[in-house]
Design a protein around this motif. Structure first.
Motif, PDB file in Angstrom:
ATOM      1  N   PHE B 344       2.368  23.580  28.023  1.00 31.31           N
ATOM      2  CA  PHE B 344       3.775  24.078  27.732  1.00 31.31           C
ATOM      3  C   PHE B 344       4.517  22.651  28.722  1.00 31.31           C
ATOM      4  O   PHE B 344       5.750  22.301  28.406  1.00 31.31           O
ATOM      5  N   ALA B 345       3.771  22.166  29.854  1.00 29.62           N
ATOM      6  CA  ALA B 345       4.697  21.201  30.592  1.00 29.62           C
ATOM      7  C   ALA B 345       5.023  20.113  29.766  1.00 29.62           C
ATOM      8  O   ALA B 345       6.022  19.461  30.016  1.00 29.62           O
ATOM      9  N   LYS B 346       3.870  19.436  28.973  1.00 31.34           N
ATOM     10  CA  LYS B 346       3.786  18.747  28.322  1.00 31.34           C
ATOM     11  C   LYS B 346       5.205  18.528  27.654  1.00 31.34           C
ATOM     12  O   LYS B 346       5.957  17.841  27.245  1.00 31.34           O
ATOM     13  N   SER B 347       5.124  19.830  26.508  1.00 33.31           N
ATOM     14  CA  SER B 347       6.171  19.885  25.749  1.00 33.31           C
ATOM     15  C   SER B 347       7.503  19.904  26.221  1.00 33.31           C
ATOM     16  O   SER B 347       8.679  19.361  25.833  1.00 33.31           O
ATOM     17  N   ALA B 348       7.651  20.678  27.472  1.00 31.56           N
ATOM     18  CA  ALA B 348       8.946  20.821  28.203  1.00 31.56           C
ATOM     19  C   ALA B 348       9.507  19.350  28.644  1.00 31.56           C
ATOM     20  O   ALA B 348      10.684  18.984  28.495  1.00 31.56           O
ATOM     21  N   SER B 361      18.784  17.314  30.999  1.00 28.54           N
ATOM     22  CA  SER B 361      17.418  16.485  30.626  1.00 28.54           C
ATOM     23  C   SER B 361      16.497  16.583  31.869  1.00 28.54           C
ATOM     24  O   SER B 361      15.343  16.719  31.912  1.00 28.54           O
ATOM     25  N   ARG B 362      17.423  16.019  33.276  1.00 22.78           N
ATOM     26  CA  ARG B 362      16.661  15.925  34.276  1.00 22.78           C
ATOM     27  C   ARG B 362      15.852  17.266  34.692  1.00 22.78           C
ATOM     28  O   ARG B 362      14.873  17.410  34.944  1.00 22.78           O
ATOM     29  N   ALA B 363      16.919  18.550  34.747  1.00 15.01           N
ATOM     30  CA  ALA B 363      16.193  19.675  35.016  1.00 15.01           C
ATOM     31  C   ALA B 363      15.018  20.027  34.186  1.00 15.01           C
ATOM     32  O   ALA B 363      14.162  20.572  34.705  1.00 15.01           O
ATOM     33  N   LEU B 364      15.065  19.754  32.758  1.00 12.57           N
ATOM     34  CA  LEU B 364      13.946  20.168  32.060  1.00 12.57           C
ATOM     35  C   LEU B 364      12.559  19.304  32.472  1.00 12.57           C
ATOM     36  O   LEU B 364      11.621  19.813  32.521  1.00 12.57           O
ATOM     37  N   SER B 365      13.048  17.910  32.981  1.00 15.54           N
ATOM     38  CA  SER B 365      11.835  17.328  33.293  1.00 15.54           C
ATOM     39  C   SER B 365      11.127  17.903  34.821  1.00 15.54           C
ATOM     40  O   SER B 365      10.128  17.991  34.910  1.00 15.54           O
ATOM     41  N   ALA B 368       8.980  20.537  33.886  1.00 16.21           N
ATOM     42  CA  ALA B 368       7.935  20.333  33.431  1.00 16.21           C
ATOM     43  C   ALA B 368       6.974  19.970  34.541  1.00 16.21           C
ATOM     44  O   ALA B 368       5.777  20.297  34.654  1.00 16.21           O
ATOM     45  N   GLU B 369       7.577  19.430  35.549  1.00 19.04           N
ATOM     46  CA  GLU B 369       6.702  19.169  36.847  1.00 19.04           C
ATOM     47  C   GLU B 369       6.076  20.416  37.484  1.00 19.04           C
ATOM     48  O   GLU B 369       5.036  20.420  37.973  1.00 19.04           O
ATOM     49  N   VAL B 370       7.059  21.389  37.540  1.00 27.31           N
ATOM     50  CA  VAL B 370       6.828  22.517  38.150  1.00 27.31           C
ATOM     51  C   VAL B 370       5.812  23.110  37.350  1.00 27.31           C
ATOM     52  O   VAL B 370       4.932  23.611  38.196  1.00 27.31           O
ATOM     53  N   GLU B 371       5.856  23.490  36.058  1.00 30.32           N
ATOM     54  CA  GLU B 371       4.856  23.902  35.309  1.00 30.32           C
ATOM     55  C   GLU B 371       3.509  23.053  35.517  1.00 30.32           C
ATOM     56  O   GLU B 371       2.438  23.927  35.584  1.00 30.32           O
ATOM     57  N   GLU B 372       3.382  21.767  35.525  1.00 29.52           N
ATOM     58  CA  GLU B 372       2.178  21.234  35.752  1.00 29.52           C
ATOM     59  C   GLU B 372       1.381  21.540  37.010  1.00 29.52           C
ATOM     60  O   GLU B 372       0.311  21.771  37.129  1.00 29.52           O
TER      61      GLU B 372
END
Lengths: 415, 519
Positions: B344-348, B361-365, B368-372
């Motif tokens: 999911f992190a990659k997908s986000a 866009s920044r928030a979604l990145s 993604a980092e948080v999920e990683e």
């Protein structure tokens, strides 16, 4: 069997935490943030009843508009009638320039029902406590799916009610007011086949039409953007689903672990029995929190992504319709040139060309606004949901932490 | 000197009293108590060569811990005997037999050590002094670590060598810190020897980790993937726990084979532990025979304690298995969750890339980092789930199997006693018949046989009482250890859960302002 009936307060008492429901409410409505209270027309689903095969929604309207006979009234609708309304919008040429709010998905309790059935079959193989626990869980799951489907149907209506043009639609008013069955039997096989071919043509067309580079930068950008965005939202939605499901599985395991620890505790004769019982209690409590985390992630993330998957598809459809009308316009131009060249049926060709031009320009104008609105809605919805997601995750993690620390304090104090 | 010592107060030999003694967790108090068993009691003397009867002072209620006379023997051994001592050999030479020999009536009576005639009283006393000294020092001071798995050799003959490090202040060891290299079959060999010496007299010998042909083959073949590293780590941890449990056992700690395992740089290869060796197959056959016997022996249980305990262990076994299955499922789902979170992190991240609103866009990145990071957390938690919780449970499932085995040995012991009594009866009947028939030489023979079997009956009774006593003590010790173990490990596990939640809070707290910044 009749499922749970949702009361006016949307089942405040039935769930462990009433905040679960109100957050959900906020969550899905927040997907379209501009659907604020508008005195002119307010629509909601005040009640719902699940029967074996269908769900009956009570659609409640409050309006000051003169179009309606009363200021406040309710009707009962089923899923097929929502689909009828949606399809009527799609088929209406006048609405070609708008993003048609995506239809709500069909209520699907099959998986949940299957699980409940399997549980019933396996009743003999587990202890009474386990069985009760699992039954409660599955019932909660069923309830959650139920609430979600209600919310999705409601969001559709709210979107329509908030749209300046669509809210005036006659079919919509009939849908809201006519208190008899609309008799919109589901599409029969022939109609379904027609639909299928229509969609095929559309996608074939889509290929052709999208090959035409748009003169207008705005639309060109939108097209590239939407194509990519739609695909990525699809992927993210699927992955988010899987993630929340794994989370739920892990929470279910906590349940079983709690039960086993309880059994160990009750049968143990040494002083560790208190220990086991305390840890068992911890697992039971922490499981509730973990299940909540999974449910909230589902709501704030998975549902958000799913919704924008559908909306971005609706936006793509709008672009398609505009492209179609552009193609028609260009064809009409060519026909006019031919007619002028042959000096035959020129007037006809001129009228036709003018109509196409008007249509194209009208669509382009409203499409532009729709796409800008779409972006605004999207950003607002993501913001609201991501903020709420983070807040909920924090709330649950803190709750979990406290549970664990309290338990550890007791356990360490004992030993 | 020894005579002046005041025996520590002992109760009437109930298991709980023994537990009280052990409260201090002092290995040597128990030894001390056993050293003071009365020489007049019949039990210990029969086990040992006669000279050991110099067992000290103090009238002692005979019931307590008399079986630990063997401990005394080893206590002496630790003081006096170096690795090269000829006296050690009789013990060591027995190493080949245990693996192969089924438990026959002759070996039921413990002493392989009978051949070892130790213990002049002086030595005995001295060793007791030293032991008491150490008893006043640090509690149970021995720490074992298993580390540095190293692949030795190539292909199918390759094996993993593990470093076994011992840190101790016990005087029975020549150094305070030392390490040796051992391979898996060495551990199995050690267990095999200990089991053959102690299991059938009622000691709960901790079981060795299980063999895994699939796991080892992967390692041998040189598959350098994560599953074979996981396998090696799992095995290393299991070997460490195995040794730690073994040295915790006061009787086993005294065993020279254990000491040799820990200390000596070269160890004769334990070939009989190979799964498919002749010895291995013989073991399997014997196990099957045992199982059949278990079903057919019907013992008159005169002591309700044993029945109760057996039932308890049966219940525990069941529940532990269930719990273990649930925890294994949790480990599995947690690993799945970790993988799905990473996906999911990659997908986000991709979604963030294609989002054309900059702030979103920044928030979604960021999301993604948080999920990683959360994916990492899940992985670590799954690790803890497994190594702390799941492995604890599987260890205890195997330990309880060992406990059940010990109970079975008692039944066999009883059977042997019964059989001896029956045979004695028959011999008496024969004698009577011979008397009637008036055959003097046959009568003499019969009388001889009667004497022989009378002794055997007595021995059988003593053995049975001995093993019953040992088991009571062992079960008491086991229960205490179990309680301690579970409490310690579960608390550690809960602390790992605490850490995970604390990390989660950190990550989401960092993300929240990013989400709010979307304008």
């Amino acid at each position: 069997c009749a499922g749970p009936r949702l009361g006016a307060a949307m089942m405040e008492g039935l769930d462990d935490g009433p905040d679960f429901l109100s957050e959900e409410d906020r969550g899905l409505k927040a997907i379209n943030v501009d659907l604020q209270s508008d005195a002119a027309l307010q629509v909601d689903i005040s009640d719902a009843l699940s029967e074996r095969d269908k769900v009956k929604f009570t659609v409640h309207t409050k309006s000051s508009l003169p179009n309606f006979k009363q200021n406040e009234f309710s009707v009962v609708r089923q899923h097929e009638e929502f689909i009828w309304l949606h399809d009527s919008f799609i088929e209406n040429e006048d609405y070609a320039g708008y993003i048609i709010p995506p239809a709500p998905p069909r209520p699907d309790f099959d998986a949940s029902r299957e699980k409940l059935q399997k549980l019933g079959e396996g009743e003999g193989s587990m202890t009474k406590e386990e069985f009760t626990k699992m039954k409660q869980e599955l019932e909660a799951e069923y309830l959650a799916i139920f609430k979600k489907t209600v919310a999705m149907h409601e969001v559709f209506l709210c979107r329509v009610a908030a749209h300046p043009i669509l809210r005036k639609d006659l079919n919509f008013h009939v849908f809201l007011e006519y208190n008899q069955d609309l008799s919109v039997r589901g599409k029969n096989k022939k109609e379904k086949l027609e639909d299928f071919f229509k969609n095929m043509v559309k996608s074939a067309d889509g290929v052709i039409v999208s090959g035409v580079k748009d003169v207008d930068d705005f639309f060109e950008h939108e097209r590239t953007f939407l194509l990519e965005y739609h695909n990525r939202v699809k992927d993210a939605s699927a992955k988010s689903d899987r993630m929340t499901r794994s989370h739920k599985s892990a929470a279910d395991d906590y349940n079983r672990i709690g039960s086993s620890l309880y059994a160990l505790g009750t049968q143990d004769s040494t002083d560790i029995c208190k220990f086991f019982l305390k840890v068992s209690e911890l697992f039971d409590k922490t499981r509730k929190i973990e299940a909540r985390v999974s449910a909230d992630e589902d709501l704030k993330l998975s549902d958000l992504l799913k919704y924008y998957l559908r909306e971005s598809q609706a936006a793509k459809d709008l672009l398609y319709r505009r492209s179609r009308s552009l193609v028609d316009y260009e064809n009409a131009n060519k026909a006019l040139d031919k007619a002028r060249a042959k000096n035959k049926d020129v007037l006809q060709a001129e009228t036709s060309q003018q109509l196409c031009c008007q249509k194209f320009e009208k669509i382009s104008e409203s499409a532009k606004q729709e796409l800008i609105d779409f972006k605004t809605r999207r950003v607002a919805a993501f913001r609201k949901n991501l903020v709420e997601l983070a807040e909920l995750e924090l709330k649950h993690a803190k709750g979990n932490l406290q549970l664990l620390q309290n338990c550890l304090a007791v356990l360490n104090g004992d030993t | 000197m020894a005579a002046e010592r005041e025996p520590p107060p002992l109760g009437d030999g109930k298991p709980t009293d023994f537990e009280e003694l052990e409260d201090g967790e002092d290995l040597f108090t128990s030894t001390v108590s056993t050293l003071e068993s009365s020489p007049s009691s019949p039990d210990p003397a029969s086990f040992l060569a006669e000279d050991i009867s110099t067992n000290s002072n103090g009238p002692k209620p005979a019931e307590v811990a008399l079986d630990d006379d063997r401990e005394d023997l080893f206590a002496e051994a630790t003081e006096e005997v170096s690795l090269d001592s000829p006296e050690r050999e009789p013990i060591l030479s027995s190493e080949t037999s245990p693996a192969v020999t089924p438990v026959t009536p002759t070996t039921l009576i413990a002493p392989r050590i009978e051949s070892k005639s130790m213990s002049a009283p002086v030595i005995f006393d001295r060793s007791r002094d030293e032991i008491e000294e150490e008893a006043n020092g640090d509690v149970f001071d021995i720490e074992i670590g298993v580390s540095d798995p190293e692949k030795v050799g190539d292909g199918m003959n390759a094996y993993m060598a593990y470093r076994v490090t011992t840190k101790t202040s016990l005087s029975m060891f020549s150094k305070s810190e030392f390490s040796v290299k051992r391979r898996f079959s060495d551990f199995l060999g050690l267990h095999s020897k200990l089991a053959s010496k102690y299991l059938h007299v009622g000691y709960i010998v901790p079981p060795a980790p299980e063999k895994s042909i699939v796991g080892m083959t992967k390692v041998k073949v040189g598959k350098e993937d994560s599953s074979s590293t996981e396998f090696v780590e799992k095995r290393r941890a299991a070997l460490e726990r195995y040794l730690q449990r073994t040295v915790k056992h006061p009787t086993l700690l005294q065993d020279p084979d254990l000491r040799q395992f820990l200390e000596s740089s070269e160890l004769p290869r334990a070939v009989n532990t190979q799964a498919l060796s002749g010895a291995g197959i013989l073991r399997m056959v014997n196990k099957a025979a045992d199982a059949v016997n278990k079903m057919t022996i019907k013992m008159n249980e005169s002591d309700a304690w044993f029945e109760e305990k057996q039932q308890q262990f049966e219940n525990q076994d069941q529940q532990l298995r269930k719990l273990h299955a649930s925890v294994e499922a949790l480990v599995c789902h947690r690993k799945e969750l970790s993988a799905n979170t990473a996906a999911f992190a990659k997908s986000a991240a991709m979604l963030g890339n294609s989002e054309d609103h900059t702030a979103l866009s920044r928030a979604l990145s960021q999301l993604a980092e948080v999920e990683e990071k959360i994916d990492q957390l899940h992985q670590e938690q799954a690790f803890a789930d497994f190594y702390m919780f799941s492995e604890l449970l599987s260890d205890y499932i195997r330990l309880i199997a060992a406990v059940k085995g010990v109970f079975d040995h008692r039944v066999k012991c009883w059977q042997k006693w019964e059989d001896a009594q029956i045979t004695l009866l028959k011999k008496r009947e024969t004698e009577a018949k011979m008397m009637v028939a008036n055959k003097p030489d046959k009568i003499q023979q019969a009388k001889n046989e009667i004497r022989e079997w009378e002794a055997k009956v007595q021995q059988g009774e003593r053995d049975f009482e001995q093993i019953s006593k040992t088991i009571r003590k062992e079960v008491g010790r086991f229960e205490k250890e179990r309680v301690k173990d579970f409490k310690t490990v579960i608390i550690k596990y809960l602390e790992s859960l605490v850490q995970t939640q604390q990390q989660l809070i950190k990550y989401w707290e960092a993300f929240l302002p990013e989400a709010k910044a979307i304008a």
